[in-house]
Design an enzyme around this catalytic site. Sequence first.
Site, mmCIF file in Angstrom:
data_model
loop_
_atom_site.group_PDB
_atom_site.id
_atom_site.type_symbol
_atom_site.label_atom_id
_atom_site.label_comp_id
_atom_site.label_asym_id
_atom_site.label_seq_id
_atom_site.Cartn_x
_atom_site.Cartn_y
_atom_site.Cartn_z
ATOM 1 N N ASP A 59 0.798 -1.161 -0.043
ATOM 2 C CA ASP A 59 0.116 0.035 0.165
ATOM 3 C C ASP A 59 0.768 1.273 0.026
ATOM 4 O O ASP A 59 1.931 1.160 0.453
ATOM 5 C CB ASP A 59 -0.869 -0.003 1.214
ATOM 6 C CG ASP A 59 -1.895 -1.170 1.303
ATOM 7 O OD1 ASP A 59 -2.207 -1.570 0.103
ATOM 8 O OD2 ASP A 59 -2.430 -1.561 2.405
HETATM 9 N N1 URA Z 1 -1.138 -5.963 3.851
HETATM 10 C C1 URA Z 1 -1.593 -4.568 3.825
HETATM 11 O O1 URA Z 1 -2.859 -4.421 4.376
HETATM 12 N N2 URA Z 1 -1.021 -3.584 3.045
HETATM 13 C C2 URA Z 1 0.195 -4.003 2.739
HETATM 14 O O2 URA Z 1 0.831 -3.138 2.256
HETATM 15 C C3 URA Z 1 0.672 -5.354 2.687
HETATM 16 C C4 URA Z 1 -0.287 -6.261 3.348
#
Ligand code: URA
Length: 241
Positions: free
Chosen positions: A110
Amino acid sequence: MELQQILFSQGFGTRRVCAGLVQQGLVSVAGQPCTDPSAEFDPQGLRYTVQGQAWTWHEKAYVLLHKPAGYECSQRPSAWPSVYTLLPAPLRQRPQRQGTPGVQAIGRLDQDTTGLLLLSDDGAFIHRLSSPRRQVPKVYLATVRHPIEDAMVQRLRDGVVLDDDPRPVRAAACERLDSHRLQLTLTEGKYHQVKRMVAAAGNRVEQLHRSRIGGLELPTDLAPGQWQWLAAADLERLQAG
Ligand code: URA
């Protein structure tokens, strides 16, 4: 292989651009300037410089990036800069026989997640590492809003149900590091998986960092935003759990 072809294979531009770089005296090989685009070299392990920047020839590119917060893993980001802007142009331009040129991120983090991100231009390698059947373990450190209770850790280990699938998803391992920090190991790669699992267990992720994929740790001396080539030993570590 001809020098212009060597440069082309490493992403320095079209064959004409690569020939031009050589003719303008901007390329040195093994410490010696070379102005003949057709000069032949064995590319294996070849060290050369382009405009003073040192490179080593790699048939395929396998790189590790310490992703900072505030970057999207997409080539066409919607609101934040792309992680690809953190890489030098040749890595983004390496020619592909089919598909998009350059290295591609293996899975996504993310925008606000930091840590270990792998990129490669080897399609088979990308496929192997991202295949759900391989279940490559990934380790995350999550800082959460509310104090971590034992029951929450147990729920993450036993499995929680997310909104898009009735089958529970569980952490392969889950450990409380202190009152607000958890270490989770996941073997799947669902969308926002850590954040959604923690929410389903009654808490909220405030910060998320990926520290390991397979047996490969993010090097502690690699600052956010920096990248490095993966060595053969790193590729082996990736296969190890
Ligand atoms: N899980 C999440 O919620 N975000 C990420 O970036 C990676 C794994």
